[in-house]
Design a protein around this motif. Structure first.
Motif, PDB file in Angstrom:
ATOM      1  N   GLN A 325      80.699 122.648  41.153  1.00 13.22           N
ATOM      2  CA  GLN A 325      80.129 123.992  41.020  1.00 13.22           C
ATOM      3  C   GLN A 325      78.624 123.920  40.789  1.00 13.22           C
ATOM      4  O   GLN A 325      77.877 124.787  41.259  1.00 13.22           O
ATOM      5  N   ARG A 326      78.177 122.887  40.098  1.00 10.24           N
ATOM      6  CA  ARG A 326      76.745 122.769  39.852  1.00 10.24           C
ATOM      7  C   ARG A 326      75.982 122.491  41.143  1.00 10.24           C
ATOM      8  O   ARG A 326      74.850 122.947  41.312  1.00 10.24           O
ATOM      9  N   TYR A 327      76.571 121.752  42.068  1.00  6.42           N
ATOM     10  CA  TYR A 327      75.905 121.528  43.351  1.00  6.42           C
ATOM     11  C   TYR A 327      75.748 122.839  44.115  1.00  6.42           C
ATOM     12  O   TYR A 327      74.717 123.087  44.750  1.00  6.42           O
ATOM     13  N   ILE A 328      76.772 123.678  44.063  1.00  7.70           N
ATOM     14  CA  ILE A 328      76.681 124.981  44.727  1.00  7.70           C
ATOM     15  C   ILE A 328      75.569 125.812  44.104  1.00  7.70           C
ATOM     16  O   ILE A 328      74.753 126.429  44.804  1.00  7.70           O
ATOM     17  N   THR A 329      75.519 125.829  42.784  1.00  8.92           N
ATOM     18  CA  THR A 329      74.476 126.584  42.092  1.00  8.92           C
ATOM     19  C   THR A 329      73.094 126.069  42.461  1.00  8.92           C
ATOM     20  O   THR A 329      72.187 126.845  42.781  1.00  8.92           O
ATOM     21  N   CYS A 330      72.913 124.749  42.412  1.00  8.07           N
ATOM     22  CA  CYS A 330      71.610 124.162  42.722  1.00  8.07           C
ATOM     23  C   CYS A 330      71.161 124.510  44.134  1.00  8.07           C
ATOM     24  O   CYS A 330      69.990 124.824  44.370  1.00  8.07           O
ATOM     25  N   LEU A 331      72.075 124.454  45.078  1.00  8.80           N
ATOM     26  CA  LEU A 331      71.723 124.706  46.474  1.00  8.80           C
ATOM     27  C   LEU A 331      71.166 126.106  46.663  1.00  8.80           C
ATOM     28  O   LEU A 331      70.205 126.317  47.411  1.00  8.80           O
ATOM     29  N   HIS A 332      71.762 127.084  45.990  1.00  2.00           N
ATOM     30  CA  HIS A 332      71.366 128.477  46.206  1.00  2.00           C
ATOM     31  C   HIS A 332      70.328 128.975  45.200  1.00  2.00           C
ATOM     32  O   HIS A 332      69.809 130.078  45.353  1.00  2.00           O
ATOM     33  N   LEU A 333      70.014 128.162  44.217  1.00  3.17           N
ATOM     34  CA  LEU A 333      69.115 128.602  43.160  1.00  3.17           C
ATOM     35  C   LEU A 333      67.722 128.993  43.654  1.00  3.17           C
ATOM     36  O   LEU A 333      67.137 129.963  43.163  1.00  3.17           O
ATOM     37  N   PRO A 334      67.136 128.277  44.652  1.00  2.32           N
ATOM     38  CA  PRO A 334      65.796 128.663  45.099  1.00  2.32           C
ATOM     39  C   PRO A 334      65.716 130.094  45.642  1.00  2.32           C
ATOM     40  O   PRO A 334      64.624 130.665  45.704  1.00  2.32           O
ATOM     41  N   PHE A 335      66.856 130.661  46.030  1.00  2.00           N
ATOM     42  CA  PHE A 335      66.855 132.008  46.598  1.00  2.00           C
ATOM     43  C   PHE A 335      67.431 133.046  45.648  1.00  2.00           C
ATOM     44  O   PHE A 335      67.545 134.214  46.004  1.00  2.00           O
ATOM     45  N   PHE A 336      67.789 132.623  44.434  1.00  3.60           N
ATOM     46  CA  PHE A 336      68.449 133.542  43.509  1.00  3.60           C
ATOM     47  C   PHE A 336      67.505 134.642  43.043  1.00  3.60           C
ATOM     48  O   PHE A 336      67.869 135.807  42.971  1.00  3.60           O
ATOM     49  N   ALA A 337      66.268 134.277  42.715  1.00  5.86           N
ATOM     50  CA  ALA A 337      65.315 135.287  42.247  1.00  5.86           C
ATOM     51  C   ALA A 337      65.075 136.340  43.327  1.00  5.86           C
ATOM     52  O   ALA A 337      65.079 137.544  43.046  1.00  5.86           O
ATOM     53  N   SER A 338      64.870 135.884  44.555  1.00 11.13           N
ATOM     54  CA  SER A 338      64.670 136.830  45.652  1.00 11.13           C
ATOM     55  C   SER A 338      65.916 137.658  45.907  1.00 11.13           C
ATOM     56  O   SER A 338      65.832 138.844  46.247  1.00 11.13           O
ATOM     57  N   ALA A 339      67.076 137.040  45.732  1.00  8.75           N
ATOM     58  CA  ALA A 339      68.335 137.737  46.008  1.00  8.75           C
ATOM     59  C   ALA A 339      68.581 138.886  45.050  1.00  8.75           C
ATOM     60  O   ALA A 339      69.302 139.832  45.390  1.00  8.75           O
ATOM     61  N   LEU A 340      67.984 138.826  43.855  1.00  9.35           N
ATOM     62  CA  LEU A 340      68.178 139.919  42.896  1.00  9.35           C
ATOM     63  C   LEU A 340      67.570 141.224  43.392  1.00  9.35           C
ATOM     64  O   LEU A 340      67.950 142.305  42.943  1.00  9.35           O
ATOM     65  N   LYS A 341      66.627 141.114  44.357  1.00  8.48           N
ATOM     66  CA  LYS A 341      65.973 142.319  44.865  1.00  8.48           C
ATOM     67  C   LYS A 341      66.018 142.442  46.380  1.00  8.48           C
ATOM     68  O   LYS A 341      65.711 143.505  46.924  1.00  8.48           O
ATOM     69  N   ASN A 342      66.389 141.381  47.064  1.00  4.77           N
ATOM     70  CA  ASN A 342      66.411 141.403  48.531  1.00  4.77           C
ATOM     71  C   ASN A 342      67.827 141.109  49.018  1.00  4.77           C
ATOM     72  O   ASN A 342      68.331 140.001  48.843  1.00  4.77           O
ATOM     73  N   PRO A 343      68.503 142.083  49.639  1.00  6.44           N
ATOM     74  CA  PRO A 343      69.898 141.876  50.070  1.00  6.44           C
ATOM     75  C   PRO A 343      70.069 140.817  51.154  1.00  6.44           C
ATOM     76  O   PRO A 343      71.193 140.376  51.404  1.00  6.44           O
ATOM     77  N   VAL A 344      68.976 140.383  51.765  1.00 10.71           N
ATOM     78  CA  VAL A 344      69.079 139.328  52.779  1.00 10.71           C
ATOM     79  C   VAL A 344      69.686 138.060  52.174  1.00 10.71           C
ATOM     80  O   VAL A 344      70.406 137.318  52.844  1.00 10.71           O
ATOM     81  N   TYR A 345      69.403 137.830  50.886  1.00  2.23           N
ATOM     82  CA  TYR A 345      69.886 136.628  50.214  1.00  2.23           C
ATOM     83  C   TYR A 345      71.085 136.929  49.311  1.00  2.23           C
ATOM     84  O   TYR A 345      71.327 136.206  48.344  1.00  2.23           O
ATOM     85  N   ALA A 346      71.814 137.970  49.632  1.00  2.00           N
ATOM     86  CA  ALA A 346      72.939 138.383  48.787  1.00  2.00           C
ATOM     87  C   ALA A 346      73.977 137.279  48.636  1.00  2.00           C
ATOM     88  O   ALA A 346      74.602 137.141  47.586  1.00  2.00           O
TER      89      ALA A 346
END
Length: 546
Positions: A325-346
């Motif tokens: 699960q940590r690998y999944i989190t790490c992979l998507h973490l660079p886009f998490f901040a943007s995803a909070l406001k941009n649905p492209v990275y939902a």
């Protein structure tokens, strides 16, 4: 907040002035002088037996280091025979005991002993005359030292550097070449070389994830095959027959993790290599490969658990799932901040939240109930009482969930009813969990302060407080949080008077410490103020990406 803190009217500065030297006192009380000469002194046999058993049922199930029957035989001779084992074995044993000591009880009462044992092993391993020592046992001690340093928190932030040394030592003595190419080896020698190499690969990935540094390994750099699916006792046979893939043995978990190593290595190379393109399209492609490998791994584990004769423990299953699960989190973490406001990275937002929820549920299964039950499971205790990988990512997971909760509050309060129950009180539960970490011996309090500040910020937003009132509310939350932590640190330091007085410095055995702000401390706190405690949601996130 800064004007309030610099005005001198707040008690926060006094508390923070006090926390730093308290932490130094606690650490100095635990740490022996360097170098710490190795000794043969051991705890009573009953204690050693329990610490050894803890190690075997936890760390050894994931990171295969020992041939347990051989180790057990020498261990038993310590208590029954007149002859003394060599110092190399004593160092191995003390590192095993140090790892077990971190899970011995919920207050880590043997932490000082664990630190001393790590210091002794580090001293022994640092001898300049080591060429004759290079071999499997030397690597076993080196691996155990890496694990113990991280879990006991003895230079844990530098383990990635040391892991590179261990990797190169293994290559130097040929472990990157499959032993089938080397003549005259017994089954025990062959399989131990494969096991040790496999564990070194696993630690190379893990330390890369923790440090943010490149893994510095390539699948083209070795041809050593995974260990055979054999129990430890079978390695003593002349020509043992490996069990089928669906049969569970002492080595099955290591083999299963090796099968998903290429997918995990791809994640780390994408995140940590300087030449990575970092595109979202590549993220989604790697995610697809990672999830396919994870699905295969789950099927393998399910096949093991369906057997009635032998199956992995709860700790082992949870630890493997935690790692994936940590690998999944790490992979998507660079886009998490943007995803909070941009649905492209939902998709990345959902991936981080789902994985963080799973990590949190394993690390803190009793959240909302008994805060520190006597029946605390091994993985939950490892996440709370040790340093390094498991506790670090438990804390990170909680902060990602807090960022998600806050964004939902800002987006639509009516949507809160649809949230998972575990998300509703995540900030308070995470803060309580972090306080228990401090009670168990953690000396840093910034994590607790941060969680309480996030909670205060969200409460203010729920109640539609004017933005102009936020700084005063946050300073008050910071003062309350500091007043909770300081007595705990004082108790750990053995101070006679745990309560804060007018000056906070009388009668506590700290008269010799300089309580003036050092430039390093001021710079550290200013950075923390400007980034981690930002009212903006992305600022909260940035604290744990950096």
């Amino acid at each position: 907040m800064e004007p309030y803190l610099q005005s001198g009217s707040s008690s926060v500065n006094t508390s923070l002035h006090r926390a730093k030297p308290l932490a130094r006192i606690i650490k100095s009380q635990r740490s022996p002088n360097w170098p710490t000469q190795p000794t043969r002194d051991l705890p009573p046999k009953q204690v050693c037996d329990e610490l050894f058993a803890i190690y075997l049922r936890t760390t050894e199930t994931i990171y295969r280091v020992l041939h347990v029957p051989s180790f057990q035989r020498v261990y038993n001779d310590i208590w029954t025979a007149n002859s003394e084992p060599n110092m190399a074995f004593i160092m191995m044993l003390k590192l095993v005991l140090a790892i077990g000591a971190m899970l011995y009880d919920d207050k880590v009462s043997m932490r000082a002993d664990a630190v001393r044992w790590v210091f002794e092993a580090q001293t022994w391993l640092s001898s300049p005359v080591f060429k004759s020592k290079l071999g499997i046992q030397y690597l076993q001690i080196s691996i155990l030292l890496l694990l113990a340093r991280e879990l006991v928190d003895v230079g844990s932030e530098l383990v990635w550097i040391s892991a590179g040394t261990v990797y190169r030592t293994a290559v130097y003595i040929g472990l990157h070449k499959d032993p089938s190419q080397l003549p005259g080896m017994t089954t025990l020698e062959t399989e131990m070389r494969r096991r040790i190499w496999n564990t070194i690969l696993e630690l190379s990935l893990q330390t890369s994830m923790e440090s943010g540094g490149p893994p510095f390994i390539s699948l083209d750099d070795f041809n050593t095959v995974p260990p055979s699916n054999l129990d430890d006792e079978q390695l003593l046979d002349a020509d043992p027959i490996a069990s089928a893939d669906h049969a569970y043995t002492h080595t099955s978990i290591a083999i299963a993790l090796r099968k998903v190593l290429p997918a995990r290595l791809a994640v780390l190379m994408f995140l940590n290599n300087v030449n990575s393109n970092g595109t979202y399209e590549e993220t989604l492609r790697i995610d697809s490969d990672l999830r396919a490998s994870h699905k295969l791994l789950r099927r393998t584990l399910q096949a093991y658990t369906s057997r009635t004769d032998s199956c992995p423990s709860q700790f082992t299953l949870q630890a493997v799932e935690f790692i994936m699960q940590r690998y999944i989190t790490c992979l998507h973490l660079p886009f998490f901040a943007s995803a909070l406001k941009n649905p492209v990275y939902a998709f990345s937002r959902k991936a981080v939240v789902d994985s963080s929820l799973k990590i949190w549920s394993m690390a803190c299964p009793n959240s909302g109930g008994n805060s520190c039950p006597s029946s605390e499971v091994d993985l939950a205790r490892m996440c709370r009482c040790t340093a390094g990988f498991f506790r670090m990512y438990t804390f990170h997971g909680a902060t990602f969930l807090a960022a998600e909760l806050r964004m939902r509050i800002q987006e639509d309060e009516d949507d809160l009813d649809a949230m998972p129950l575990s998300l509703h009180n995540i900030v308070d539960e995470a803060a309580d969990w972090y306080l228990r970490c401090i009670q168990a011996g953690e000396t840093g309090i910034k994590g607790y302060l941060l969680l309480r500040l996030i909670g205060a910020c969200m409460d203010a937003e729920r109640n539609h407080v004017e933005r102009s009132e936020f700084p005063a509310l946050l300073v008050e939350a910071l003062e309350n949080a500091a007043q909770v932590c300081i007595p705990v640190l004082e108790a750990l330091a053995g101070c006679e008077e745990p309560s804060l007085g007018a000056t906070g410095m009388e009668g506590n055995g700290m008269e010799g410490f300089d309580f003036q702000f050092s430039p390093e401390f001021t710079e550290d706190w200013d950075m923390l103020m400007s980034r981690e405690f930002s009212v903006d949601t992305t600022g909260v996130f940035d604290a744990f990406v950096s």
